[in-house]
Design an enzyme around this catalytic site. Structure first.
Site, short mmCIF file in Angstrom:
data_model
loop_
_atom_site.label_atom_id
_atom_site.label_comp_id
_atom_site.label_asym_id
_atom_site.label_seq_id
_atom_site.Cartn_x
_atom_site.Cartn_y
_atom_site.Cartn_z
N GLU A 1 0.97 -1.23 -0.11
CA GLU A 1 0.03 0.15 -0.04
C GLU A 1 0.80 1.33 -0.11
O GLU A 1 1.81 1.46 0.73
CB GLU A 1 -0.91 0.01 1.17
CG GLU A 1 -1.85 1.35 1.18
CD GLU A 1 -2.71 1.34 2.32
OE1 GLU A 1 -2.45 0.53 3.33
OE2 GLU A 1 -3.56 2.25 2.21
N ALA B 1 1.26 -0.40 10.87
CA ALA B 1 0.99 -1.79 10.60
C ALA B 1 0.25 -1.64 9.24
O ALA B 1 -0.11 -0.65 8.69
CB ALA B 1 0.22 -2.31 11.71
N GLU C 1 -2.75 -3.95 6.77
CA GLU C 1 -4.06 -4.78 6.95
C GLU C 1 -4.00 -5.79 5.74
O GLU C 1 -5.33 -6.28 5.39
CB GLU C 1 -5.31 -3.91 6.89
CG GLU C 1 -5.57 -3.40 5.57
CD GLU C 1 -5.12 -1.89 5.54
OE1 GLU C 1 -4.00 -1.48 6.14
OE2 GLU C 1 -5.67 -1.13 4.58
N GLU D 1 -6.14 -2.68 12.45
CA GLU D 1 -5.86 -3.47 11.23
C GLU D 1 -6.87 -4.71 10.97
O GLU D 1 -7.21 -5.07 10.01
CB GLU D 1 -4.37 -4.34 11.34
CG GLU D 1 -3.24 -3.17 11.38
CD GLU D 1 -3.31 -1.79 10.50
OE1 GLU D 1 -3.74 -2.26 9.54
OE2 GLU D 1 -2.78 -1.10 11.06
N1 TRP Z 1 -3.11 0.83 5.74
C1 TRP Z 1 -2.07 0.88 6.97
C2 TRP Z 1 -3.07 1.32 8.08
O1 TRP Z 1 -3.57 0.38 8.56
C3 TRP Z 1 -1.03 2.06 6.77
C4 TRP Z 1 -0.04 2.20 5.72
C5 TRP Z 1 -0.12 2.73 4.39
C6 TRP Z 1 1.25 1.37 5.64
N2 TRP Z 1 1.14 2.66 3.87
C7 TRP Z 1 1.81 1.86 4.55
C8 TRP Z 1 1.79 0.81 6.59
C9 TRP Z 1 3.22 1.62 4.50
C10 TRP Z 1 3.18 0.43 6.57
C11 TRP Z 1 3.64 0.85 5.35
O2 TRP Z 1 -3.28 2.31 8.25
ZN ZN Z 2 -5.79 1.82 8.67
#
Ligand code: TRP
Ligand code: ZN
Length: 858
Positions: free
Chosen positions: A125, A266, A268, A302
């Site tokens: 992500e 973290a 998900e 998460e």
């Molecule tokens: N989606 C993750 C969250 O729970 C956050 C996230 C976005 C992330 N980019 C990332 C985590 C890069 C680790 C590395 O909010």
């Molecule tokens: Zn999130």
């Protein structure tokens, strides 16, 4: 391409992808330096007219491409640094096989496939998947994944991906292969792979429908004993989501991996969450109460994404807040239920005010639905997350929590398996209430914290007090507000509570006078911050004191007291000397007799920090603020020495467990110790030294050291040495040690310069970077040092990080946002530093966007 010329993605330009890949078979032949990745996609055209097919791919070593088995002729496609373009695909449905090589060992960006400790892991992500393999890398392209991983058994005894393990076989001697299948289609950003020498720990959860889910946490050797709290947190979160929203986990296996080198908290990934190790590993000896609570919240966050984010996902990245704002709100609600609602709300509002309000008033200001971005990584902001959560909370305030639950269930069943926008969320909420919510959508488009002014007047005819509320900046995007208010008499007895909905720019509230003489009632507006606004309301000191003691809403009571403190700073700055503190002292005295919950009382007594003070009153003369603050804290310490001694003694013996009672005791004795240490007679330092030596819980040990450092005690060197000797084997605890030494006081750049040469510092590890550089840049006395030494130090580290980890470089640069408000030469010095960053030869897209935005404000 230079960053300033890198393309801007605009919300208004969003178009669905012409091509989709509904299924993919991935093959990984793992090697630390040379991993071969092969993807076999089903490719389908979605538009009536055939269009070129573009596959994203960055930093990849291209090997081959085939359509329906036939190698493509080189003139049928182009490989660029951004991907592969097939201008005229032969059919509108076909199998595409593409192969490339990557080098995980040299990938220090911690995005894509990279090495951390003894493992290989992924972070995709938002757009990391394109650093692993060529793909249509966008959230509205959902794929069914089948993943085959092969690798050396000695290096990679454990090989994980999303979903279920469906095959495992020995290949040649010393090599094995595993196959994972995820039954739920998902976008590329939710894909994960982990391989390495990992220890498996296990637990189970029985869902409400009676299914047994295997829970596994994977850690590096030596950390197996530190997973108990994480398992408990996970089970609580699973149960809570069932009880609150009827949401059950949907696979038979849920895995968490603790990773040492991780850019954020973290991630998900479906069925395989990856965590920054500091948000999984904890025991009473090595983790503070704050880190236990962070673990509970992030594990829940998460886990909650499995529904809000994964099962119903995003159509595009502009809508990030759809999953993040909503999931933060869900984790806040969860923590409110698991701990204490008022205390949790106080923490969340404090965080919002300290970090999100300034972001929204500064150069980085953007709506929770950004209109444009160059690099999506830069938009994982406190605005998208925390203000986004406030907007969801507002929805729950407007329609009530029961309808909110109904609305969320409706949203999730209606859009299950789809990628949607905030519009689908809002309309789902409207559908269950049976009417539209006017102006709610504007919260997604308006940036800045709304400032609501309150003007009072008295009507003789009706013997009423009239409160005129005006949104002072609402012309373009009028909003809707939930205004929870309460009316008190002059003694602080609650007379009336009311929830008003304010639509648009104005509201008028009429309240009967308290008697025939027209005595004014005391009104408390937007209790518990029922909408994410700033209130411009000059209440008299007498009124504020009454609310600080008597407000029945504990959150507003707390913030009334804070306002009293901020008013004292304003007055003292105006007069040029520390004013009389009697109102503050009197309110504290009163608090000792109230019998409040211990944690609540400890928050109430915590004196606001420099950043909070400066943001609340808009003053950036940190030296002055610091000396006023010291004066105030000392006066409190002197006035209440015996009370603090009693508090300390009463709560001294705590049991090192995570219960409300014990956490409260630790907090209360720590705050008592804090004030005692400020006693100008210096008679209590030995208490702190003892507290550190005899500590049974990390919260005790860390606080003692931090306080000794903050007051510049003669004991501080000993304390720091003792702490290091005890914890040198534990990297996560050392992060706290690094941070404490630079987080307060003047001239800490010099200390940071020494500490970064410490053998256990490592600029490639984001936790270390946060501990040292971020802590320093959040210490206003050192970062905004008049001679510019703070800016120079941080700018130099940003330049190093640009080469190593662009996300961290950009995040650190965001801390330059408030420089335009600083005094004297500071904005000029900052400008020079930022320009030299902007002129870096290899300026990354991440850093280029942020440095450009801040420079525009100078
Ligand atoms: N989606 C993750 C969250 O729970 C956050 C996230 C976005 C992330 N980019 C990332 C985590 C890069 C680790 C590395 O909010
Ligand atoms: Zn999130």
């Amino acid at each position: 391409m230079t960053p300033s010329s890198s393309p801007i993605h605009k919300l208004e330009d969003y178009k669905p992808s012409p091509w989709f890949t509904p299924s993919v078979e991935l093959r990984f032949d793992l090697d630390l330096h040379l991993t071969v990745v092969r993807a076999e996609y089903e490719v389908v055209l979605q538009t009536p007219e055939k269009e070129p097919l573009f596959l994203n791919g960055e930093s990849l070593d291209f090997l081959s491409i085939r359509i329906d088995g036939a190698i493509l002729d080189p003139n049928e496609y182009q490989v660029t640094p951004l991907g592969i373009l097939i201008p005229d695909p032969p059919k509108d449905k076909f199998k595409l096989i593409v192969e490339n090589r990557i080098n995980p060992a040299t990938n220090t960006s911690l995005e894509g496939l990279y090495k951390s400790g003894s493992m290989l892991c992924t972070q995709n992500e938002p757009e990391g998947f394109r650093k692993i393999v060529y793909s249509i890398d966008r959230p509205d392209n959902m794929m069914q994944f089948r993943v085959t991983i092969s690798g050396d058994t000695s290096l990679f005894p454990v090989m994980l991906s999303n979903g279920n393990l469906v095959g495992e076989s020995q290949l040649v001697e010393g090599k094995k292969e595993v196959i994972w299948e995820d039954p739920y289609p998902k976008p590329s950003y939710l894909f994960a792979l982990v391989a390495g020498e990992l220890e498996e720990t296990k637990d189970t959860f029985i869902t409400k429908s009676g299914r047994e889910v295997a829970l596994k946490i994977f850690v590096e050797k030596g950390n197996e004993e530190k997973v108990g709290f994480a398992f408990d947190s996970l089970k609580k979160a699973m149960k809570w989501d069932e009880d609150t929203f009827g949401l059950e986990y949907d696979l038979d296996l849920f895995m968490i991996v603790a990773v040492e080198d991780f850019n954020m908290g973290a991630m998900e990934n479906k069925g395989l969450n990856l965590f920054n190790a500091k948000l999984v590993l904890a025991d009473k000896k090595s983790a503070t109460d704050e880190s236990f609570e962070a673990i509970l919240a992030v594990i829940a966050h998460e886990y909650f994404h499995n529904w809000t984010g994964n099962r119903v996902t995003l159509r595009n990245w502009f809508n990030l807040t759809l999953k993040e704002g909503l999931t933060v709100f869900r984790d806040q609600w969860f923590t409110e239920d698991m701990t204490d609602p008022a205390v949790k709300r106080i923490k969340d509002v404090l965080f919002l005010k300290e970090f999100q309000f300034p972001e929204d008033q500064g150069p980085m200001s953007h709506p929770i639905l950004p209109k444009s971005y160059k690099e999506m990584n830069n938009f994982y902001t406190v605005t998208v997350y925390e203000k986004g959560a406030e907007v969801i909370r507002l929805v729950s305030e407007l329609i009530g929590r029961d309808l909110f639950k109904k609305g969320l269930k409706h949203y999730l069943s209606k859009y299950d398996g789809q990628g949607v926008t905030f519009e689908e969320f809002v309309s789902s909420m409207e559908e269950v209430t049976g009417h539209s919510i006017p102006n709610l959508r504007n919260w997604y488009h308006r940036s800045g914290t709304p400032l609501i002014s309150v003007k009072e007047s008295f009507s003789k005819e009706s013997n009423e007090w009239i409160f005129d509320l005006t949104d002072t900046g609402g012309d373009d995007y009028p909003l809707v507000y939930s205004n929870s208010l309460a009316v008190f008499n002059r003694e602080g007895s609650l007379l009336k509570e009311e929830k008003r909905i304010m639509v648009g720019e104005r509201d008028q509230i009429r309240v009967s006078a308290l008697d025939q003489e027209g005595t004014k009632p005391i009104v408390s507006f937007f209790r518990s911050l029922s909408s994410p606004i700033r209130l411009d309301y000059k209440q008299t000191e007498e009124e504020t004191i009454v609310l600080a003691k008597m407000e029945t809403d504990g959150v507003s009571r707390f913030f009334s007291f804070q306002n009293l403190i901020f008013d004292w700073f304003r007055k003292s700055l105006d007069s040029g000397k520390g004013e009389n503190l009697s109102t503050i002292l009197e309110t504290i005295a009163d608090s000792f007799g109230r019998g409040w919950d211990k944690t609540y009382h400890s928050f109430y007594l915590s004196f606001p920090g420099l950043t909070q003070i400066s943001e609340s009153i808009g003053c950036y003369e940190f030296q002055k603020l610091a000396s006023l603050r010291r004066e105030a804290v000392q006066s409190i310490a002197v006035k209440f020495t015996s009370q603090f001694q009693i508090l300390f003694e009463e709560n001294r013996k705590t049991i090192p467990i995570q219960t409300k009672e014990e956490i409260g005791k630790r907090r209360l004795k720590n705050i008592a110790l804090y004030y005692l240490l400020y006693d100008p007679k210096n008679q209590f330092e030995k208490l702190a030294v003892m507290e550190q030596r005899e500590a049974k819980h990390m919260s005790e040990e860390v606080s003692a050291m931090k306080y000794l450092l903050e007051i510049d005690s003669k004991e501080k060197e000993n304390s720091v040495r003792l702490f290091f000797e005890k914890w040198k084997h534990d990297g996560l605890v050392l992060d706290v040690w690094f941070a404490a030494q630079v987080a307060s006081g003047e001239d800490r750049s010099k200390i940071a310069e020494k500490l970064e040469k410490h053998p256990q510092f490592n600029i490639r590890n984001p936790n270390k970077v946060r501990a040292l550089y971020f802590s320093l840049a959040r210490n206003p006395l050192s970062f905004h040092a008049e001679d510019g030494s703070g800016y120079q130090f941080i700018a130099e580290r940003i330049k190093r990080l640009n080469e190593i980890n662009p996300q961290m470089a950009a995040a650190l640069t965001k801390l330059f946002s408030p420089v335009s408000k600083q005094k004297g030469e500071l904005p000029k010095i900052a400008k020079i530093e930022l320009e030299s960053i902007a002129n870096l030869p290899n300026l990354s897209k991440e850093l280029g966007e942020i440095v450009g935005t801040i420079l525009n404000s100078l």
